[in-house]
Scaffold this active site. Structure first.
Site, PDB file in Angstrom:
ATOM      1  N   LYS A  22       5.992  43.127  73.130  1.00 32.43           N
ATOM      2  CA  LYS A  22       5.285  43.739  72.004  1.00 32.43           C
ATOM      3  C   LYS A  22       3.787  43.532  72.132  1.00 32.43           C
ATOM      4  CE  LYS A  22       4.583  41.438  68.290  1.00 32.43           C
ATOM      5  NZ  LYS A  22       3.797  41.103  67.104  1.00 32.43           N
ATOM      6  N   ASN A  23       3.373  42.319  72.481  1.00 30.18           N
ATOM      7  CA  ASN A  23       1.949  41.998  72.525  1.00 30.18           C
ATOM      8  C   ASN A  23       1.233  42.653  73.698  1.00 30.18           C
ATOM      9  OD1 ASN A  23       2.142  40.487  70.205  1.00 30.18           O
ATOM     10  ND2 ASN A  23       2.362  38.533  71.263  1.00 30.18           N
ATOM     11  N   CYS A 125       0.538  38.745  59.361  1.00 23.05           N
ATOM     12  CA  CYS A 125       1.256  37.609  58.770  1.00 23.05           C
ATOM     13  C   CYS A 125       0.336  36.420  58.539  1.00 23.05           C
ATOM     14  CB  CYS A 125       2.459  37.227  59.623  1.00 23.05           C
ATOM     15  SG  CYS A 125       2.218  37.236  61.384  1.00 23.05           S
ATOM     16  N   ARG A 130      -7.511  34.623  61.501  1.00 25.32           N
ATOM     17  CA  ARG A 130      -7.686  35.187  62.836  1.00 25.32           C
ATOM     18  C   ARG A 130      -8.814  36.212  62.735  1.00 25.32           C
ATOM     19  NH1 ARG A 130      -1.757  36.601  65.119  1.00 25.32           N
ATOM     20  NH2 ARG A 130      -1.259  37.177  62.984  1.00 25.32           N
ATOM     21  N   ASP A 317       3.095  30.918  70.321  1.00 24.51           N
ATOM     22  CA  ASP A 317       4.232  31.710  69.843  1.00 24.51           C
ATOM     23  C   ASP A 317       5.583  31.091  70.196  1.00 24.51           C
ATOM     24  OD1 ASP A 317       2.705  33.581  68.579  1.00 24.51           O
ATOM     25  OD2 ASP A 317       2.888  35.132  70.114  1.00 24.51           O
ATOM     26  N   ARG A 409       9.615  42.835  63.544  1.00 25.87           N
ATOM     27  CA  ARG A 409       8.306  43.087  64.137  1.00 25.87           C
ATOM     28  C   ARG A 409       8.262  42.643  65.598  1.00 25.87           C
ATOM     29  NH1 ARG A 409       4.287  39.885  61.900  1.00 25.87           N
ATOM     30  NH2 ARG A 409       2.923  41.145  63.193  1.00 25.87           N
TER      31      ARG A 409
END
Length: 430
Positions: A22-23, A125, A130, A317, A409
């Site tokens: 995803k990233n 989230c 950030r 993560d 997500r």
């Protein structure tokens, strides 16, 4: 609202296919805005964040079409064509951007190709601050004029972006990606120092090279980009998801199972494999076949100490997942979070399940217990969500994880993949 119900205590046995990251996929999708020719992305995961980015690109005038699917069925491995030849808007509205912080990644491409962009300040989230100020300060060094007005970033480059030497004061993955894309169409040479080295950044750089960009230093902390007048279309496969790989590796280890992770790349998770082995898991790597086998046959897990760091260090993560592992390992472990504040929000929920965890500032001391106990728990963010799923796999009784929309997500078909390996897990529609 959906919930996931898990009956724990079943060792996992089988194989799990690892999807695209995803990233990596999100900045790659944003990169389609840099060219008037189609960008074809394969191994694109089917996730909520991918859908959000697709909706945002469509809002800007980009055309998206699905050109293929995975040979083994399901959504994994989808092929998408993204055509930005008809983009007629340069405003990314609040209603879409608020859903996902990665939406900020359209700022650099829009500004570089069209000379202007209006992007809402992002949401996402709640795992701590950030800030996007690193993105904005770096873009101003390339000649952008930036104002913040009514919750929007208004950026202009009427004379086009110009190459410059940008030294990031701290490592920023999103900032590196935004500048990498912007510099690809900037006039002259841009040098990004203290750039993020994450595999997802390198994947973006390789895609940009395939589109005609001139980039040196891929995979290092210094990237040199010589701007092109235009970029062309390309075909690119999204790199495998290292966080999904690590998550299922932890699932195999904590349940005392034996799982083969197909399509995984061990070179992307070296630090994770090191800690798994330190904790007592057996990890066998077959690079030629792109497979990693994770099992635990040699007795109980052992405590460990780990600190999150920018790549190639231990990924933030994976912190929540390894806290679950530490909760059922013998002895004490210390887990230190250096990337984000507020990323211990899963701790109270794990404690509800019987974990023995004490947080002191940015560190958590975890003393292993013989077993966790099932309880109703609530997810707070993406990685916290999956940590509660992992805890449920080893807890005695039925665990109910609420607010699992976070999971969608970042994890594709999670219940299906775990069920195929023997887990007793079910999603209940709310």
């Amino acid at each position: 609202m959906d919930s996931i119900h898990i009956h724990g205590g079943v060792p996992l046995h089988g194989a799990i296919a690892i999807g695209g990251a995803k990233n990596a996929a999100l900045p790659l999708m944003a990169a389609s805005l840099l060219s008037a020719e189609p960008l074809n992305l394969s191994n694109l995961p089917h996730l909520a964040d991918i859908s959000t980015m697709a909706h945002l690109l469509s809002e800007l005038g980009c055309t998206l079409s699905m050109n293929g699917d995975a040979p083994d069925g399901g959504h994994a491995g989808r092929v998408f064509a993204l055509d930005a030849s008809s983009v007629d808007k340069t405003t990314a509205p609040y209603d879409l951007v608020r859903k996902m912080r990665a939406s900020i990644l359209v700022l650099g491409p829009l500004l570089a190709r069209f000379g202007e962009a209006r992007v809402s300040l992002p949401g996402g989230c709640a795992i701590g601050t950030r800030p996007v100020d690193l993105h904005l300060k770096a873009l101003t060094q390339l000649g952008a004029e930036i104002d913040l007005h009514e919750g929007y970033i208004d950026a202009r480059a009427p004379g086009g972006l110009k190459g410059a030497h940008v030294l990031f004061p701290q490592v920023t993955v999103g900032g590196t990606e935004n500048l990498l894309m912007a510099a690809s169409l900037a006039e002259g040479e841009t040098v990004l120092s203290n750039a993020a080295r994450e595999p997802e950044v390198a994947d973006l750089a390789r895609c940009l090279v395939a589109m005609g960009a001139d980039i040196e230093g891929i995979g290092t902390d210094t990237l040199t980009i010589r701007g092109a007048k235009s970029l062309h279309g390309a075909d690119h496969a999204v790199v495998p998801d290292r966080i999904e790989t690590g998550t299922y590796a932890v699932a195999a280890a904590i349940t005392g199972g034996d799982v083969v992770l197909k399509g995984a790349r061990a070179d992307l998770i070296g630090s994770v494999i090191d800690v798994l082995r330190l904790a007592g898991a057996e990890v066998d790597v077959d690079e030629a076949a792109a497979r990693i086998r994770v099992r635990r046959t040699q007795g109980p897990l052992k405590g460990f100490d780990v600190m999150t760091e920018p790549y190639p260090g231990f990924p933030t993560d994976m912190q929540a997942q390894f806290m679950v592992l530490a909760s059922v390992a013998g002895g004490a472990s210390m887990i230190t979070e250096t990337i984000f504040e507020n990323r211990f929000m899963h701790v109270p929920e794990l404690v509800r399940m019987g974990a023995n965890i004490n947080v002191h500032g940015s560190s958590a001391i975890v003393r292993g217990v013989e077993r966790l106990s099932a309880a109703p728990v609530m997810a707070t963010d993406l990685r916290a969500s999956v940590s509660l799923i992992l805890a449920g796999l080893v807890a005695e009784g039925e665990t109910v994880v609420n607010r699992v929309y976070h999971l969608d997500r970042g994890y594709e078909r999670l219940e299906e993949k775990l069920s195929a390996c023997g887990a007793v897990i079910e999603r209940i529609k709310g």
